[in-house]
Design an enzyme around this catalytic site. Structure first.
Site, PDB file in Angstrom:
ATOM      1  CG  ASP A  96      -0.240  -0.078   2.526  1.00  0.00           C
ATOM      2  OD1 ASP A  96       0.987   0.131   2.551  1.00  0.00           O
ATOM      3  OD2 ASP A  96      -0.908  -0.333   3.540  1.00  0.00           O
ATOM      4  N   GLY A  99      -0.514   5.869   2.979  1.00  0.00           N
ATOM      5  CA  GLY A  99      -1.435   6.966   3.246  1.00  0.00           C
ATOM      6  C   GLY A  99      -2.444   6.659   4.335  1.00  0.00           C
ATOM      7  CG  PHE A 100      -5.851   3.419   5.839  1.00  0.00           C
ATOM      8  CD1 PHE A 100      -7.109   3.988   5.696  1.00  0.00           C
ATOM      9  CD2 PHE A 100      -5.646   2.512   6.860  1.00  0.00           C
ATOM     10  CE1 PHE A 100      -8.146   3.656   6.567  1.00  0.00           C
ATOM     11  CE2 PHE A 100      -6.674   2.175   7.738  1.00  0.00           C
ATOM     12  CZ  PHE A 100      -7.930   2.748   7.583  1.00  0.00           C
ATOM     13  N   GLY A 220     -11.260   4.238   0.409  1.00  0.00           N
ATOM     14  CA  GLY A 220     -12.229   5.018   1.171  1.00  0.00           C
ATOM     15  C   GLY A 220     -13.477   4.266   1.564  1.00  0.00           C
ATOM     16  CG  ASP A 270      -6.011  -5.181   1.760  1.00  0.00           C
ATOM     17  OD1 ASP A 270      -5.558  -4.888   2.882  1.00  0.00           O
ATOM     18  OD2 ASP A 270      -6.585  -4.352   1.028  1.00  0.00           O
ATOM     19  CG  HIS A 339     -10.178 -21.970  11.031  1.00  0.00           C
ATOM     20  ND1 HIS A 339     -10.744 -23.019  10.328  1.00  0.00           N
ATOM     21  CD2 HIS A 339     -11.184 -21.092  11.291  1.00  0.00           C
ATOM     22  CE1 HIS A 339     -12.036 -22.789  10.183  1.00  0.00           C
ATOM     23  NE2 HIS A 339     -12.324 -21.628  10.758  1.00  0.00           N
TER      24      HIS A 339
END
Length: 380
Positions: A96, A99-100, A220, A270, A339
């Site tokens: 990624d 930013g997040f 977003g 993801d 699992h």
């Protein structure tokens, strides 16, 4: 743009929905889509070895740019030969943009046209992350698929704020494209933003598609909006994206959201959900969530999920796993994490088969009924 190292091949469209079966070709191999990507934030999927991830057919994993930039540092990873060598993973990796995490973890953020100034969450040091720096870090990490630096506005931000934000994100995407040093062996995706506003999602998509990225992410979402609101955004966003490029819905891992995303034409997902809830003793099963650390399982000598053929369910009981978790034994976290990851990867395999069979709506109905959305945990 130079020939992209990331190629999408469409194999089949489902007759009744937007779902599509395909594969994505990368410098480190091919993986089938739709696909769920386990998250390896710190260059490891928590508690799992690369061999175990391959065993459960994880065709691609995700690593986090922000965390690896802060520790151990992207320069060190580059000296190690890149992420693949550093973590002994010879299959595709997606990173990624960081930013997040800047918006969700860091303190005292200040967003300007140039980039974002913030205090890092490890030691409080002042940091400055720009679109160019985010690309440079990912070039050093050497992932197969990279993300443009974007701002992820909250879903319920005012319209004017979101409009200014997506326009800046588009300018940042253009700057990132220009800064990309390795377009021959790393594919850079653009990230569509716009909160819940259809016209802003359209504007953001049009901007990014005009830049001809090798793939597109829908950002977003899964940030507090309802399931119905997420589906509505996908309904008007996904059809705007090119059919010959991958579509990636970021941060989504709840089973119903995976199925509904696929129905709306998404290829990649993801989320930290499967490993995060596993560490609290919560397991996803074909009959819904099971909190194995609860007292009712103390003498339950059956598997977590009677319909699951993963290593955990084939070899261990609820009572044993509960004991391990209550005793703070790491092996318990390994078993529940294995699992949950297997459950989602196996779900995606079943979804791919449902697309082949043109019956994904029936599959969804059957899955939702068994999983029991809307009911609390029960004995099963």
């Amino acid at each position: 743009m130079t020939h992209s190292p990331i190629q999408y091949r469409l194999i089949k469209k489902e007759k009744h929905t937007g779902a599509r079966l395909g594969e994505i070709i990368t410098p480190h191999g091919v993986f089938p889509t739709p696909m769920f990507m386990p998250v390896g934030t710190q260059a490891t999927v928590k508690t799992q070895s690369p061999e175990e991830l391959k065993e459960m057919k994880a065709g691609i994993i995700l690593a986090n740019t922000y965390h690896l930039w802060l520790r151990p540092g992207d320069d060190l990873v580059a000296r190690a030969g890149g992420l693949h060598k550093f973590m002994n993973w010879d299959q595709p990796i997606l990173t990624d943009s960081g930013g997040f995490q800047v918006y969700s973890l860091a303190e005292k953020r200040n967003i300007t046209e140039e980039g974002v100034t913030f205090k890092n969450h490890l030691n409080g040091a002042r940091m400055f992350l720009t679109p160019e720096k985010a690309i440079s870090i990912q070039n050093n990490l050497g992932s197969d698929i990279m993300m443009s630096f974007d701002e992820c506005p909250q879903f319920y931000q005012p319209y004017d704020y979101v409009k200014a934000s997506i326009e800046r994100t588009s300018r940042w995407a253009e700057r990132g494209l220009k800064a990309h040093r390795r377009p021959q062996d790393q594919g850079l995706f653009g990230i569509v933003q716009g909160a819940g506003f259809e016209d802003l999602r359209r504007q953001s998509t049009a901007d990014l598609v005009s830049m001809d990225f090798p793939g597109y992410s829908i950002g977003g979402l899964a940030v507090g909006e309802s399931h119905e609101e997420m589906n509505a955004v996908l309904d008007f966003t996904t059809p705007l994206l090119p059919e010959n490029k991958p579509r990636y819905l970021m941060g989504v891992g709840a089973p119903d959201s995976l199925i509904d995303g696929v129905i709306r034409g998404v290829d990649m997902f993801d989320c930290v959900l499967p490993t995060r809830i596993a560490r609290n003793g919560t397991c996803m099963t074909s009959r819904g969530r099971l909190v194995v650390k609860n007292a009712q399982y103390a003498e339950d000598f059956t598997p977590l999920d009677h319909d699951c053929d993963c290593y955990t369910c084939q070899n261990y009981t609820r009572a044993y796993i509960r004991h391990l978790i209550k005793a703070d034994e790491t092996f318990g976290l390994r078993l529940t994490s294995y699992h949950n990851l297997y459950f989602l990867l196996n779900l995606m395999e079943k979804i791919r088969q449902a697309i082949m069979d043109d019956n994904i709506l029936e599959f969804r109905e059957d899955f939702i009924e068994k999983y029991g959305y809307g009911r609390s945990e029960r004995n099963f």
